[in-house]
Design a protein around this motif. Sequence first.
Motif, PDB file in Angstrom:
ATOM      1  N   LEU A   1       0.736  -1.137  -0.075  1.00 48.94           N
ATOM      2  CA  LEU A   1       0.010   0.001  -0.044  1.00 48.94           C
ATOM      3  C   LEU A   1       0.951   1.238  -0.015  1.00 48.94           C
ATOM      4  N   ILE A   2       0.969   1.903  -1.221  1.00 45.40           N
ATOM      5  CA  ILE A   2       1.905   3.169  -1.457  1.00 45.40           C
ATOM      6  C   ILE A   2       1.199   4.306  -1.334  1.00 45.40           C
ATOM      7  N   SER A   3       1.475   5.246  -0.493  1.00 43.43           N
ATOM      8  CA  SER A   3       1.019   6.704  -0.535  1.00 43.43           C
ATOM      9  C   SER A   3       1.813   7.599  -1.443  1.00 43.43           C
ATOM     10  N   PRO A   4       1.472   8.940  -1.671  1.00 41.90           N
ATOM     11  CA  PRO A   4       2.259   9.754  -1.927  1.00 41.90           C
ATOM     12  C   PRO A   4       3.590   9.947  -1.639  1.00 41.90           C
ATOM     13  N   GLY A   5       4.593  10.089  -2.400  1.00 41.83           N
ATOM     14  CA  GLY A   5       6.023  10.303  -2.209  1.00 41.83           C
ATOM     15  C   GLY A   5       7.004   9.470  -3.026  1.00 41.83           C
ATOM     16  N   ALA A   6       8.271   9.343  -2.681  1.00 48.76           N
ATOM     17  CA  ALA A   6       9.125   8.927  -3.495  1.00 48.76           C
ATOM     18  C   ALA A   6       8.915   7.488  -4.177  1.00 48.76           C
ATOM     19  N   ASP A   7       8.530   6.709  -3.036  1.00 47.04           N
ATOM     20  CA  ASP A   7       8.157   5.210  -3.678  1.00 47.04           C
ATOM     21  C   ASP A   7       6.912   5.212  -4.518  1.00 47.04           C
ATOM     22  N   LEU A   8       5.953   6.061  -4.447  1.00 45.47           N
ATOM     23  CA  LEU A   8       4.825   6.217  -5.640  1.00 45.47           C
ATOM     24  C   LEU A   8       5.490   6.797  -6.692  1.00 45.47           C
ATOM     25  N   ARG A   9       6.416   7.676  -6.722  1.00 42.70           N
ATOM     26  CA  ARG A   9       7.001   8.199  -7.819  1.00 42.70           C
ATOM     27  C   ARG A   9       7.895   7.046  -8.642  1.00 42.70           C
ATOM     28  N   TYR A  10       8.619   6.475  -7.786  1.00 39.67           N
ATOM     29  CA  TYR A  10       9.499   5.358  -8.384  1.00 39.67           C
ATOM     30  C   TYR A  10       8.770   4.316  -8.992  1.00 39.67           C
TER      31      TYR A  10
ATOM     32  N   THR B   1       5.307   4.451 -10.382  1.00 38.56           N
ATOM     33  CA  THR B   1       4.553   4.939 -11.436  1.00 38.56           C
ATOM     34  C   THR B   1       4.881   6.198 -12.077  1.00 38.56           C
ATOM     35  N   GLY B   2       5.749   7.206 -11.528  1.00 39.94           N
ATOM     36  CA  GLY B   2       6.109   8.389 -11.911  1.00 39.94           C
ATOM     37  C   GLY B   2       5.101   9.459 -11.712  1.00 39.94           C
ATOM     38  N   TYR B   3       3.826   9.167 -10.680  1.00 38.63           N
ATOM     39  CA  TYR B   3       2.905  10.108 -10.317  1.00 38.63           C
ATOM     40  C   TYR B   3       3.545  10.727  -9.227  1.00 38.63           C
ATOM     41  N   ASP B   4       3.520  12.192  -9.303  1.00 44.06           N
ATOM     42  CA  ASP B   4       4.013  12.984  -8.017  1.00 44.06           C
ATOM     43  C   ASP B   4       2.847  13.642  -7.701  1.00 44.06           C
ATOM     44  N   ALA B   5       2.325  12.974  -6.742  1.00 45.36           N
ATOM     45  CA  ALA B   5       0.814  12.933  -5.958  1.00 45.36           C
ATOM     46  C   ALA B   5       0.916  14.033  -5.032  1.00 45.36           C
ATOM     47  N   LYS B   6      -0.077  14.868  -4.662  1.00 39.82           N
ATOM     48  CA  LYS B   6      -0.011  15.746  -3.649  1.00 39.82           C
ATOM     49  C   LYS B   6      -0.297  14.897  -2.520  1.00 39.82           C
ATOM     50  N   PRO B   7       0.541  15.436  -1.208  1.00 43.15           N
ATOM     51  CA  PRO B   7       0.476  14.577   0.035  1.00 43.15           C
ATOM     52  C   PRO B   7      -0.825  15.093   0.615  1.00 43.15           C
ATOM     53  N   LEU B   8      -2.162  14.777   0.396  1.00 52.69           N
ATOM     54  CA  LEU B   8      -3.273  15.501   0.964  1.00 52.69           C
ATOM     55  C   LEU B   8      -4.063  14.513   2.257  1.00 52.69           C
ATOM     56  N   GLU B   9      -4.686  15.124   2.896  1.00 53.45           N
ATOM     57  CA  GLU B   9      -5.472  14.510   3.985  1.00 53.45           C
ATOM     58  C   GLU B   9      -6.387  13.513   3.312  1.00 53.45           C
TER      59      GLU B   9
ATOM     60  N   ALA C   1       1.559   7.667 -14.902  1.00 47.83           N
ATOM     61  CA  ALA C   1       0.718   6.669 -14.434  1.00 47.83           C
ATOM     62  C   ALA C   1      -0.146   6.266 -15.362  1.00 47.83           C
ATOM     63  N   GLY C   2      -0.782   7.268 -15.950  1.00 41.67           N
ATOM     64  CA  GLY C   2      -1.955   7.207 -16.988  1.00 41.67           C
ATOM     65  C   GLY C   2      -1.511   6.238 -18.207  1.00 41.67           C
ATOM     66  N   ASP C   3      -0.154   5.991 -18.464  1.00 41.60           N
ATOM     67  CA  ASP C   3       0.318   5.094 -19.600  1.00 41.60           C
ATOM     68  C   ASP C   3       0.749   4.111 -19.321  1.00 41.60           C
ATOM     69  N   LEU C   4       0.389   3.584 -18.023  1.00 42.95           N
ATOM     70  CA  LEU C   4       1.025   2.319 -17.597  1.00 42.95           C
ATOM     71  C   LEU C   4       0.287   1.159 -17.691  1.00 42.95           C
ATOM     72  N   GLY C   5      -1.174   1.492 -18.182  1.00 47.82           N
ATOM     73  CA  GLY C   5      -2.011   0.275 -18.168  1.00 47.82           C
ATOM     74  C   GLY C   5      -2.814  -0.092 -17.183  1.00 47.82           C
ATOM     75  N   ILE C   6      -2.491   0.546 -15.845  1.00 47.24           N
ATOM     76  CA  ILE C   6      -3.217   0.344 -14.792  1.00 47.24           C
ATOM     77  C   ILE C   6      -4.428   1.037 -14.579  1.00 47.24           C
TER      78      ILE C   6
END
Length: 376
Positions: A33-42, A44-52, A82-87
């Motif tokens: 279970l991966i939330s926003p941060g470096a692991d998610l970027r690694y 999927t490439g998605y630099d998600a905002k760390p929101l509540e 992430a939109g190009d990864l087919g997930i």
Amino acid sequence: MPDDDHSAELRYPADRLHRAREATARAGLDALLISPGADLRYLTGYDAKPLERLTCLVLPADGDPFLLVPALEELAAQASPAGDLGIEIAGWGEADDPYALVAARLPARTARVGVDNRMWAEKTTAFRAVLPDVRQELAGDVLNVLRMHKTSQEAAALRRAGAAIDRVHARMGEWLWAGRTEREVGRDIADAIVAEGHVRVDFVIVGSGPNSASPHHELSDRMIRPGDPVVVDIGGTTQDGYCSDSTRVYATGEPSAGFRHLYDVLLRAQRAQTDAVRPGLTAGQLDAVGRDIITDAGYGPAFIHRTGHGIGLESHEEPYIGTGDPLALAPGMAFSVEPGIYLPGRYGARIEDIVICTDDGGERLNLTPRDLVILP
């Protein structure tokens, strides 16, 4: 070092999800279970905002991954790599319970999950509430091993980052002189970090005179004086998402003989360590190469931190180069070599290069001179 053969993309080759799934299974975990941060970027490439609101990549050991995002972030997620990864990218609405949505889609008989090391406590607690019988472990135990071994593409990104921060150090004489404050110098350095190829300034340390003995001093309104040693430790993040980090020491005029002696010892230790990097050497052995030189010269208690830290999508990540660490260096590992000597109330110094372990040695990514630079 290994290559990302299945994609020309740098930060998010599609096979990373596959390799992470395999590593999850080997670790005996049922999902990550991966939330926003470096692991998610690694992954999927998605630099998600760390929101509540919960954003979470669910990566089962057996099954298809999906990315759960707040509905108001769904278009941004789709537009990211992430939109190009087919997930599947699934949005959840304000009336939904996103934790329950994740729990309902986990594989049957899930018993152990790896949660992102940097996941907020309120989120891990919420997952525990909906998964009371599921054991939470650290996803970093799986992902750090993957992230620690840089591919040739990642190494190239780190070289570009190293060259960019070298260009800033090469310009230090434009801003650093006696009569200016550390803060004034730091502002100019920060502007140059961006101008020379970074998209973000991660840190600027300008430690002058006695402040040079504080490793993480950053900036103050102290006026730099003639003859002061000045430690400049700077880094940023490039467009590739990879980080730079390099420390050089300057003096605004001729420093004291005592500082000269300290610096000569430090330089000898740092050069010996960068020259010693090779596969099979342990992190602890590399630390000892420099620490022994510094100790033999009488400064042992003044070397108060580890030799270095890994670098990549974060400026500090594994591997860590410290006393007694048994980790064997391997090709593709990228880390700092930055011994320091600090005499509180007087002065201190640190020299830092990023090094990549290669098949037969080490490659220094920071190539500005390591000798003490005397500025007029």
